[in-house]
Design a protein around this motif. Structure first.
Motif, PDB file in Angstrom:
ATOM      1  N   MET A  52       0.828  -1.212   0.000  1.00 36.73           N
ATOM      2  CA  MET A  52       0.000   0.000   0.000  1.00 36.73           C
ATOM      3  C   MET A  52       0.863   1.263   0.000  1.00 36.73           C
ATOM      4  O   MET A  52       0.619   2.180  -0.782  1.00 36.73           O
ATOM      5  N   TYR A  53       1.856   1.313   0.872  1.00 35.68           N
ATOM      6  CA  TYR A  53       2.679   2.518   0.978  1.00 35.68           C
ATOM      7  C   TYR A  53       3.630   2.660  -0.210  1.00 35.68           C
ATOM      8  O   TYR A  53       3.917   3.784  -0.632  1.00 35.68           O
ATOM      9  N   ALA A  54       4.100   1.554  -0.737  1.00 33.59           N
ATOM     10  CA  ALA A  54       4.947   1.627  -1.927  1.00 33.59           C
ATOM     11  C   ALA A  54       4.129   2.115  -3.122  1.00 33.59           C
ATOM     12  O   ALA A  54       4.517   3.064  -3.813  1.00 33.59           O
ATOM     13  N   ASP A  55       2.985   1.500  -3.350  1.00 33.67           N
ATOM     14  CA  ASP A  55       2.157   1.870  -4.498  1.00 33.67           C
ATOM     15  C   ASP A  55       1.449   3.212  -4.301  1.00 33.67           C
ATOM     16  O   ASP A  55       1.335   3.996  -5.242  1.00 33.67           O
ATOM     17  N   GLY A  56       0.984   3.470  -3.108  1.00 37.80           N
ATOM     18  CA  GLY A  56       0.169   4.663  -2.859  1.00 37.80           C
ATOM     19  C   GLY A  56       0.944   5.943  -2.664  1.00 37.80           C
ATOM     20  O   GLY A  56       0.452   7.029  -2.976  1.00 37.80           O
ATOM     21  N   LEU A  57       2.180   5.842  -2.147  1.00 36.60           N
ATOM     22  CA  LEU A  57       2.969   7.044  -1.880  1.00 36.60           C
ATOM     23  C   LEU A  57       4.280   7.089  -2.656  1.00 36.60           C
ATOM     24  O   LEU A  57       5.059   8.018  -2.499  1.00 36.60           O
ATOM     25  N   GLY A  58       4.511   6.081  -3.477  1.00 36.28           N
ATOM     26  CA  GLY A  58       5.704   6.091  -4.317  1.00 36.28           C
ATOM     27  C   GLY A  58       6.990   5.742  -3.594  1.00 36.28           C
ATOM     28  O   GLY A  58       8.076   6.053  -4.079  1.00 36.28           O
ATOM     29  N   PHE A  59       6.887   5.082  -2.449  1.00 37.11           N
ATOM     30  CA  PHE A  59       8.080   4.640  -1.736  1.00 37.11           C
ATOM     31  C   PHE A  59       8.671   3.407  -2.410  1.00 37.11           C
ATOM     32  O   PHE A  59       7.986   2.701  -3.142  1.00 37.11           O
ATOM     33  N   GLU A  60       9.925   3.141  -2.104  1.00 34.19           N
ATOM     34  CA  GLU A  60      10.600   1.942  -2.574  1.00 34.19           C
ATOM     35  C   GLU A  60      10.967   1.109  -1.359  1.00 34.19           C
ATOM     36  O   GLU A  60      11.311   1.662  -0.307  1.00 34.19           O
ATOM     37  N   VAL A  61      10.902  -0.202  -1.491  1.00 33.56           N
ATOM     38  CA  VAL A  61      11.386  -1.066  -0.424  1.00 33.56           C
ATOM     39  C   VAL A  61      12.908  -0.992  -0.446  1.00 33.56           C
ATOM     40  O   VAL A  61      13.536  -1.328  -1.444  1.00 33.56           O
ATOM     41  N   ILE A  62      13.491  -0.491   0.637  1.00 35.14           N
ATOM     42  CA  ILE A  62      14.943  -0.291   0.690  1.00 35.14           C
ATOM     43  C   ILE A  62      15.627  -1.303   1.602  1.00 35.14           C
ATOM     44  O   ILE A  62      16.845  -1.323   1.692  1.00 35.14           O
ATOM     45  N   HIS A 106      14.117  11.877  -0.138  1.00 36.71           N
ATOM     46  CA  HIS A 106      13.706  12.224   1.220  1.00 36.71           C
ATOM     47  C   HIS A 106      14.707  11.695   2.248  1.00 36.71           C
ATOM     48  O   HIS A 106      15.316  10.659   2.039  1.00 36.71           O
ATOM     49  N   HIS A 107      14.827  12.401   3.355  1.00 37.77           N
ATOM     50  CA  HIS A 107      15.723  11.997   4.435  1.00 37.77           C
ATOM     51  C   HIS A 107      14.951  11.315   5.558  1.00 37.77           C
ATOM     52  O   HIS A 107      15.211  11.542   6.734  1.00 37.77           O
ATOM     53  N   TYR A 108      13.972  10.500   5.194  1.00 35.22           N
ATOM     54  CA  TYR A 108      13.255   9.708   6.187  1.00 35.22           C
ATOM     55  C   TYR A 108      12.834   8.389   5.565  1.00 35.22           C
ATOM     56  O   TYR A 108      12.728   8.261   4.346  1.00 35.22           O
ATOM     57  N   HIS A 109      12.635   7.417   6.422  1.00 28.03           N
ATOM     58  CA  HIS A 109      12.174   6.094   6.007  1.00 28.03           C
ATOM     59  C   HIS A 109      10.981   5.720   6.868  1.00 28.03           C
ATOM     60  O   HIS A 109      10.866   6.169   8.005  1.00 28.03           O
ATOM     61  N   LEU A 110      10.142   4.867   6.339  1.00 30.79           N
ATOM     62  CA  LEU A 110       9.087   4.248   7.123  1.00 30.79           C
ATOM     63  C   LEU A 110       9.482   2.798   7.348  1.00 30.79           C
ATOM     64  O   LEU A 110       9.949   2.136   6.423  1.00 30.79           O
ATOM     65  N   GLU A 111       9.313   2.320   8.581  1.00 29.81           N
ATOM     66  CA  GLU A 111       9.595   0.925   8.888  1.00 29.81           C
ATOM     67  C   GLU A 111       8.339   0.300   9.475  1.00 29.81           C
ATOM     68  O   GLU A 111       7.761   0.809  10.435  1.00 29.81           O
ATOM     69  N   PHE A 112       7.905  -0.777   8.875  1.00 31.48           N
ATOM     70  CA  PHE A 112       6.758  -1.528   9.371  1.00 31.48           C
ATOM     71  C   PHE A 112       7.276  -2.847   9.904  1.00 31.48           C
ATOM     72  O   PHE A 112       8.056  -3.538   9.233  1.00 31.48           O
ATOM     73  N   HIS A 141      13.718 -12.186  12.799  1.00 29.77           N
ATOM     74  CA  HIS A 141      14.788 -11.553  13.567  1.00 29.77           C
ATOM     75  C   HIS A 141      14.303 -11.415  15.013  1.00 29.77           C
ATOM     76  O   HIS A 141      13.733 -10.393  15.389  1.00 29.77           O
ATOM     77  N   GLY A 142      14.484 -12.469  15.809  1.00 32.61           N
ATOM     78  CA  GLY A 142      13.996 -12.438  17.184  1.00 32.61           C
ATOM     79  C   GLY A 142      12.483 -12.308  17.255  1.00 32.61           C
ATOM     80  O   GLY A 142      11.974 -11.474  17.996  1.00 32.61           O
ATOM     81  N   ASP A 143      11.759 -13.064  16.462  1.00 34.16           N
ATOM     82  CA  ASP A 143      10.295 -13.032  16.360  1.00 34.16           C
ATOM     83  C   ASP A 143       9.765 -11.809  15.600  1.00 34.16           C
ATOM     84  O   ASP A 143       8.555 -11.634  15.505  1.00 34.16           O
ATOM     85  N   PHE A 144      10.620 -10.947  15.106  1.00 39.10           N
ATOM     86  CA  PHE A 144      10.202  -9.785  14.329  1.00 39.10           C
ATOM     87  C   PHE A 144      10.525  -9.989  12.847  1.00 39.10           C
ATOM     88  O   PHE A 144      11.536 -10.590  12.493  1.00 39.10           O
ATOM     89  N   SER A 145       9.659  -9.430  12.015  1.00 39.91           N
ATOM     90  CA  SER A 145       9.938  -9.261  10.592  1.00 39.91           C
ATOM     91  C   SER A 145       9.633  -7.808  10.278  1.00 39.91           C
ATOM     92  O   SER A 145       8.797  -7.185  10.945  1.00 39.91           O
ATOM     93  N   GLY A 146      10.283  -7.261   9.283  1.00 40.21           N
ATOM     94  CA  GLY A 146      10.052  -5.857   8.983  1.00 40.21           C
ATOM     95  C   GLY A 146      10.410  -5.493   7.563  1.00 40.21           C
ATOM     96  O   GLY A 146      11.124  -6.226   6.870  1.00 40.21           O
ATOM     97  N   ARG A 147       9.876  -4.347   7.141  1.00 43.19           N
ATOM     98  CA  ARG A 147      10.175  -3.785   5.826  1.00 43.19           C
ATOM     99  C   ARG A 147      10.435  -2.295   6.001  1.00 43.19           C
ATOM    100  O   ARG A 147       9.685  -1.608   6.695  1.00 43.19           O
ATOM    101  N   MET A 148      11.486  -1.818   5.352  1.00 47.66           N
ATOM    102  CA  MET A 148      11.796  -0.397   5.347  1.00 47.66           C
ATOM    103  C   MET A 148      11.492   0.160   3.967  1.00 47.66           C
ATOM    104  O   MET A 148      11.868  -0.436   2.955  1.00 47.66           O
ATOM    105  N   LEU A 149      10.798   1.280   3.955  1.00 52.89           N
ATOM    106  CA  LEU A 149      10.454   1.954   2.708  1.00 52.89           C
ATOM    107  C   LEU A 149      11.044   3.349   2.732  1.00 52.89           C
ATOM    108  O   LEU A 149      11.040   4.016   3.771  1.00 52.89           O
ATOM    109  N   GLY A 150      11.506   3.789   1.588  1.00 51.33           N
ATOM    110  CA  GLY A 150      12.099   5.111   1.494  1.00 51.33           C
ATOM    111  C   GLY A 150      11.915   5.688   0.114  1.00 51.33           C
ATOM    112  O   GLY A 150      11.354   5.067  -0.786  1.00 51.33           O
ATOM    113  N   HIS A 151      12.415   6.873  -0.047  1.00 52.30           N
ATOM    114  CA  HIS A 151      12.353   7.580  -1.309  1.00 52.30           C
ATOM    115  C   HIS A 151      13.704   8.258  -1.497  1.00 52.30           C
ATOM    116  O   HIS A 151      14.222   8.870  -0.562  1.00 52.30           O
TER     117      HIS A 151
END
Length: 132
Positions: A23-33, A52-58, A39-49
């Motif tokens: 949704m965030y990649a397609d809807g806001l033009g972010f790239e999965v970076i 921009h000097h910020y990333h979103l991490e889910f 990773h210790g019971d966690f999984s995650g994805r970082m998106l950026g552009h």
């Protein structure tokens, strides 16, 4: 003091990692970076552009539920002053699975549109300059 060119990462949990990533990649033009799994019971994805000097991490946890956004005022706000770019941004976010909703804060009803993701977090696209 944090340097002005530092990169900021905003993280939040989700129970819908792959759907939110798309949704965030397609809807806001972010790239999965970047991303990780198991990773210790966690999984995650970082998106950026690249501009921009910020990333979103889910992130998701295999044993804990994230649930929905705690309030209707959990927002990412984007200021898009150009009318054509604003219209394109609205089309793009609408086509990515975000649902258009009434803003909780009436301030955003004048010249902006508010959208909600599958987790209840909101994105505001404002047709105007940032006031700051």
């Amino acid at each position: 003091m944090i340097p002005i060119d530092a990169v900021m990462r905003v993280g939040r949990p989700t129970d819908n990692l792959e759907q939110i990533t798309k949704m965030y990649a397609d809807g806001l033009g972010f790239e999965v970076i970047g991303g990780f799994d198991g990773h210790g019971d966690f999984s995650g994805r970082m998106l950026g552009h690249p501009k921009h000097h910020y990333h979103l991490e889910f992130t998701t946890h295999s044993k804990e539920k994230a649930g929905r956004a705690p309030t209707l005022e959990n927002l990412l706000v984007y200021y898009v002053p150009d009318d054509l770019e604003f219209a394109a941004a609205i089309d793009k976010i609408s086509g990515a699975g975000f649902i258009k909703v009434d803003s909780f804060n009436p301030y955003w009803e004048g010249g902006a549109q508010t959208f909600e993701d599958v987790d209840g977090y909101r994105v505001v696209i404002n047709n105007g300059e940032s006031p700051f």
